[in-house]
Scaffold this active site. Structure first.
Site, PDB file in Angstrom:
ATOM      1  N   ASP A 159      40.172  40.334  41.497  1.00  0.00           N
ATOM      2  CA  ASP A 159      40.979  41.554  41.441  1.00  0.00           C
ATOM      3  C   ASP A 159      42.439  41.174  41.680  1.00  0.00           C
ATOM      4  O   ASP A 159      42.788  39.991  41.681  1.00  0.00           O
ATOM      5  CB  ASP A 159      40.482  42.572  42.469  1.00  0.00           C
ATOM      6  CG  ASP A 159      40.652  42.090  43.907  1.00  0.00           C
ATOM      7  OD1 ASP A 159      41.145  40.958  44.122  1.00  0.00           O
ATOM      8  OD2 ASP A 159      40.294  42.847  44.829  1.00  0.00           O
ATOM      9  N   LYS A 174      35.268  42.541  36.084  1.00  0.00           N
ATOM     10  CA  LYS A 174      35.384  42.372  37.535  1.00  0.00           C
ATOM     11  C   LYS A 174      34.264  43.100  38.262  1.00  0.00           C
ATOM     12  O   LYS A 174      33.646  42.554  39.188  1.00  0.00           O
ATOM     13  CB  LYS A 174      36.736  42.887  38.027  1.00  0.00           C
ATOM     14  CG  LYS A 174      37.016  42.566  39.500  1.00  0.00           C
ATOM     15  CD  LYS A 174      37.860  43.607  40.168  1.00  0.00           C
ATOM     16  CE  LYS A 174      37.050  44.837  40.514  1.00  0.00           C
ATOM     17  NZ  LYS A 174      37.823  45.851  41.299  1.00  0.00           N
TER      18      LYS A 174
END
Length: 217
Positions: A139, A121
């Protein structure tokens, strides 16, 4: 409504109403963004922004950070979640950055992921937000909102990321990440969705499904 139609309507609404969506982290360079994103894991952007000014004054670039010890860095980030592990990761990241990349932040997901403490991420955030590349950081907010709206039925972060990349134009990925993230942070929250004030209910799959269930009851 097809998934394609849902994407079209939702993206168009965001284009018209949130054209300037951007990160709420404060940064002035790729190095600062990388550090801030690493610190933001399971921590609020507001809290990160409170500690980074002093941290960046003490360690203005990767070379300065690479010479620090985790204990020294810890003094600046003690109010952040998981400060001990993050302090160690920051120093190790800076050392590898200087040793392997000459202190320059790499621009590919693969190279970014080779840095200690940098997960998929975080790497995607750097590519999409900092370098304008074709990546979609997912996320917890993006994951939740994408599934509730019906943009993806994926049950893993990877599956949701794949759906978003497939349906969102490449040039919009970085901005769309912030659209979904901010919507999840302030409207479609984890505890209770503010459906009564949400402008996306006309195209939201979960909202439609819940209304159908109420009618059946």
């Amino acid at each position: 409504m097809t998934r394609g139609q849902r994407y079209e309507k939702i993206l168009e609404w965001f284009k018209q109403n949130m054209p300037e969506a951007k990160s709420e982290l404060n940064y002035n360079s790729p190095y600062q963004l990388l550090v801030a994103v690493m610190l933001s894991a399971q921590c609020t952007d507001k809290r990160v922004n409170m500690v980074t000014p002093a941290l960046f004054r003490a360690y203005p670039d990767p070379h300065a950070l690479s010479t620090a010890t985790p204990e020294e860095v810890l003094k600046y980030i003690s109010s952040i979640s998981y400060p001990n592990s993050k302090a160690a990761h920051l120093v190790a990241m800076a050392q590898k950055l200087c040793n392997d990349f000459g202190g320059e932040i790499p621009r590919s997901v693969t190279e970014l992921e080779s840095l200690p403490g940098v997960g998929h991420k975080t790497a995607n955030v750097m590519v999409a937000v900092c370098f304008g590349g074709q990546a979609m950081p997912v996320d917890t907010h993006v994951f939740r909102v994408s599934r509730r709206l019906g943009l993806s039925s994926g049950t893993t972060v990877g599956a949701v990321e794949k759906d978003l990349v497939k349906h969102i134009p490449a040039e919009l990925l970085g901005t769309a990440h912030h659209w979904l993230l901010l919507h999840g942070r302030y409207v479609c929250t984890s505890r209770k969705s503010a459906c009564e004030s949400c402008a996306l209910t006309a195209w939201c799959k979960e909202y439609a499904d819940n209304n159908k269930l109420k009618k059946q009851i």
